[in-house]
Design a protein around this motif. Sequence first.
Motif, PDB file in Angstrom:
ATOM      1  N   ILE A 166       0.850  -1.187   0.000  1.00 55.06           N
ATOM      2  CA  ILE A 166       0.000   0.000   0.000  1.00 55.06           C
ATOM      3  C   ILE A 166       0.888   1.240   0.000  1.00 55.06           C
ATOM      4  N   VAL A 167       0.551   2.214  -0.838  1.00 55.29           N
ATOM      5  CA  VAL A 167       1.321   3.457  -0.923  1.00 55.29           C
ATOM      6  C   VAL A 167       0.450   4.599  -0.414  1.00 55.29           C
ATOM      7  N   GLU A 168       0.903   5.258   0.648  1.00 49.08           N
ATOM      8  CA  GLU A 168       0.131   6.306   1.315  1.00 49.08           C
ATOM      9  C   GLU A 168       1.009   7.517   1.636  1.00 49.08           C
ATOM     10  N   ASP A 169       0.342   8.669   1.816  1.00 44.69           N
ATOM     11  CA  ASP A 169       1.078   9.873   2.190  1.00 44.69           C
ATOM     12  C   ASP A 169       0.603  10.493   3.500  1.00 44.69           C
ATOM     13  N   SER A 170      -0.700  10.491   3.769  1.00 43.14           N
ATOM     14  CA  SER A 170      -1.240  11.183   4.943  1.00 43.14           C
ATOM     15  C   SER A 170      -1.214  10.300   6.175  1.00 43.14           C
ATOM     16  N   GLU A 171      -1.282  10.911   7.344  1.00 39.91           N
ATOM     17  CA  GLU A 171      -1.283  10.149   8.591  1.00 39.91           C
ATOM     18  C   GLU A 171      -2.511   9.262   8.681  1.00 39.91           C
ATOM     19  N   LYS A 172      -3.683   9.767   8.286  1.00 37.40           N
ATOM     20  CA  LYS A 172      -4.909   8.964   8.339  1.00 37.40           C
ATOM     21  C   LYS A 172      -4.802   7.759   7.418  1.00 37.40           C
ATOM     22  N   GLY A 173      -4.269   7.977   6.236  1.00 36.70           N
ATOM     23  CA  GLY A 173      -4.097   6.870   5.302  1.00 36.70           C
ATOM     24  C   GLY A 173      -3.073   5.862   5.787  1.00 36.70           C
ATOM     25  N   PHE A 174      -1.992   6.369   6.389  1.00 37.13           N
ATOM     26  CA  PHE A 174      -0.960   5.483   6.926  1.00 37.13           C
ATOM     27  C   PHE A 174      -1.534   4.590   8.019  1.00 37.13           C
ATOM     28  N   GLN A 175      -2.376   5.147   8.884  1.00 33.33           N
ATOM     29  CA  GLN A 175      -3.005   4.350   9.935  1.00 33.33           C
ATOM     30  C   GLN A 175      -3.844   3.232   9.339  1.00 33.33           C
ATOM     31  N   ALA A 176      -4.618   3.561   8.305  1.00 32.93           N
ATOM     32  CA  ALA A 176      -5.464   2.555   7.657  1.00 32.93           C
ATOM     33  C   ALA A 176      -4.618   1.464   7.013  1.00 32.93           C
ATOM     34  N   ALA A 177      -3.574   1.870   6.310  1.00 33.92           N
ATOM     35  CA  ALA A 177      -2.713   0.908   5.627  1.00 33.92           C
ATOM     36  C   ALA A 177      -2.023  -0.022   6.615  1.00 33.92           C
ATOM     37  N   LYS A 178      -1.482   0.551   7.679  1.00 33.35           N
ATOM     38  CA  LYS A 178      -0.783  -0.258   8.677  1.00 33.35           C
ATOM     39  C   LYS A 178      -1.726  -1.250   9.347  1.00 33.35           C
ATOM     40  N   SER A 179      -2.948  -0.812   9.637  1.00 30.87           N
ATOM     41  CA  SER A 179      -3.923  -1.682  10.309  1.00 30.87           C
ATOM     42  C   SER A 179      -4.377  -2.842   9.436  1.00 30.87           C
ATOM     43  N   SER A 180      -4.209  -2.704   8.116  1.00 30.46           N
ATOM     44  CA  SER A 180      -4.633  -3.770   7.197  1.00 30.46           C
ATOM     45  C   SER A 180      -3.669  -4.952   7.208  1.00 30.46           C
ATOM     46  N   ASN A 181      -2.491  -4.775   7.825  1.00 31.09           N
ATOM     47  CA  ASN A 181      -1.422  -5.784   7.891  1.00 31.09           C
ATOM     48  C   ASN A 181      -0.684  -5.983   6.573  1.00 31.09           C
ATOM     49  N   ALA A 182      -0.973  -5.136   5.583  1.00 32.13           N
ATOM     50  CA  ALA A 182      -0.210  -5.187   4.335  1.00 32.13           C
ATOM     51  C   ALA A 182       1.131  -4.479   4.533  1.00 32.13           C
ATOM     52  N   HIS A 183       2.014  -4.612   3.565  1.00 34.76           N
ATOM     53  CA  HIS A 183       3.248  -3.835   3.557  1.00 34.76           C
ATOM     54  C   HIS A 183       2.887  -2.394   3.188  1.00 34.76           C
ATOM     55  N   VAL A 184       3.614  -1.425   3.748  1.00 32.48           N
ATOM     56  CA  VAL A 184       3.258  -0.024   3.542  1.00 32.48           C
ATOM     57  C   VAL A 184       4.478   0.787   3.129  1.00 32.48           C
ATOM     58  N   LEU A 185       4.325   1.584   2.083  1.00 32.50           N
ATOM     59  CA  LEU A 185       5.327   2.569   1.695  1.00 32.50           C
ATOM     60  C   LEU A 185       4.724   3.943   1.932  1.00 32.50           C
ATOM     61  N   ARG A 186       5.366   4.711   2.812  1.00 36.63           N
ATOM     62  CA  ARG A 186       4.886   6.060   3.096  1.00 36.63           C
ATOM     63  C   ARG A 186       5.702   7.058   2.280  1.00 36.63           C
ATOM     64  N   VAL A 187       5.022   7.879   1.485  1.00 34.36           N
ATOM     65  CA  VAL A 187       5.688   8.849   0.618  1.00 34.36           C
ATOM     66  C   VAL A 187       5.353  10.255   1.074  1.00 34.36           C
ATOM     67  N   SER A 188       6.155  11.216   0.631  1.00 34.98           N
ATOM     68  CA  SER A 188       5.912  12.609   1.006  1.00 34.98           C
ATOM     69  C   SER A 188       5.024  13.330   0.006  1.00 34.98           C
ATOM     70  N   GLY A 189       4.792  12.728  -1.142  1.00 37.36           N
ATOM     71  CA  GLY A 189       3.937  13.341  -2.156  1.00 37.36           C
ATOM     72  C   GLY A 189       4.042  12.616  -3.475  1.00 37.36           C
ATOM     73  N   PRO A 190       3.279  13.056  -4.480  1.00 36.79           N
ATOM     74  CA  PRO A 190       3.259  12.381  -5.783  1.00 36.79           C
ATOM     75  C   PRO A 190       4.617  12.308  -6.462  1.00 36.79           C
ATOM     76  N   GLN A 191       5.521  13.237  -6.129  1.00 30.67           N
ATOM     77  CA  GLN A 191       6.848  13.232  -6.754  1.00 30.67           C
ATOM     78  C   GLN A 191       7.643  11.979  -6.400  1.00 30.67           C
ATOM     79  N   ASP A 192       7.291  11.340  -5.290  1.00 27.29           N
ATOM     80  CA  ASP A 192       7.975  10.097  -4.889  1.00 27.29           C
ATOM     81  C   ASP A 192       7.422   8.863  -5.588  1.00 27.29           C
ATOM     82  N   VAL A 193       6.257   9.011  -6.196  1.00 27.59           N
ATOM     83  CA  VAL A 193       5.537   7.844  -6.712  1.00 27.59           C
ATOM     84  C   VAL A 193       5.848   7.656  -8.190  1.00 27.59           C
ATOM     85  N   ASN A 194       6.912   6.897  -8.449  1.00 24.13           N
ATOM     86  CA  ASN A 194       7.322   6.592  -9.819  1.00 24.13           C
ATOM     87  C   ASN A 194       7.716   5.122  -9.897  1.00 24.13           C
ATOM     88  N   PHE A 195       7.915   4.636 -11.101  1.00 27.67           N
ATOM     89  CA  PHE A 195       8.149   3.199 -11.296  1.00 27.67           C
ATOM     90  C   PHE A 195       9.407   2.720 -10.580  1.00 27.67           C
TER      91      PHE A 195
END
Length: 217
Positions: A166-195
Amino acid sequence: MIECVLFDLDGVLVDACEWHYDALNQALKQVAGTSITREEHVTTFNGLPTNEKLKILTAQKRLDPELHKLVWERKQDLTENVIENSAQKDDLKIDLLVGLAELGIKVGCVTNSIRKTATMMLELTGQISFIENLLTNEDVEIPKPNCEGYEKAMSIFKVEPSKTLIVEDSEKGFQAAKSSNAHVLRVSGPQDVNFENIKVTIEKINSSTETQNILSL
């Protein structure tokens, strides 16, 4: 091995956090004569659905609950206008999604936005045809920071959390992603999200023995 990548939308696939912030503040000022500060946006409101933001303002005694509907409607109109005027084709994101497809990885988007604006953003940036499943706040009972959306997406794809990034940027989204038990990549914004960044992250996870990896760039 990672089989599925789930992306948040605002601040991840589309640089839309400012659009939502500005649209909400304009609506609040026009309808109720109030607004939220930049610090409040970052620490409290970013990543929440508009209705949840309005409930918080009412709990803080800053917004009459009878004005919720008017503020929500005005905010949606303003958001649609800014999407139409600001969204542009994003070749970097298209390259990312094409690259993941070539690797045989399933791709979904889970957002707290409503379906209409989420679809508009993905269409106008050229990404919609590469998103196999789009889940919005209209598709869940409880939005982020609850993990229902991510759990539902994994169920649709029939993939386990251990095989999902799961790729997330906000704290609320990070909480949701972490709680799902999936692997999580936290980014600072769309500029980090590339192939390249996503591919390297997947390779790190695939070579790890951890049941859940929390990573950042």
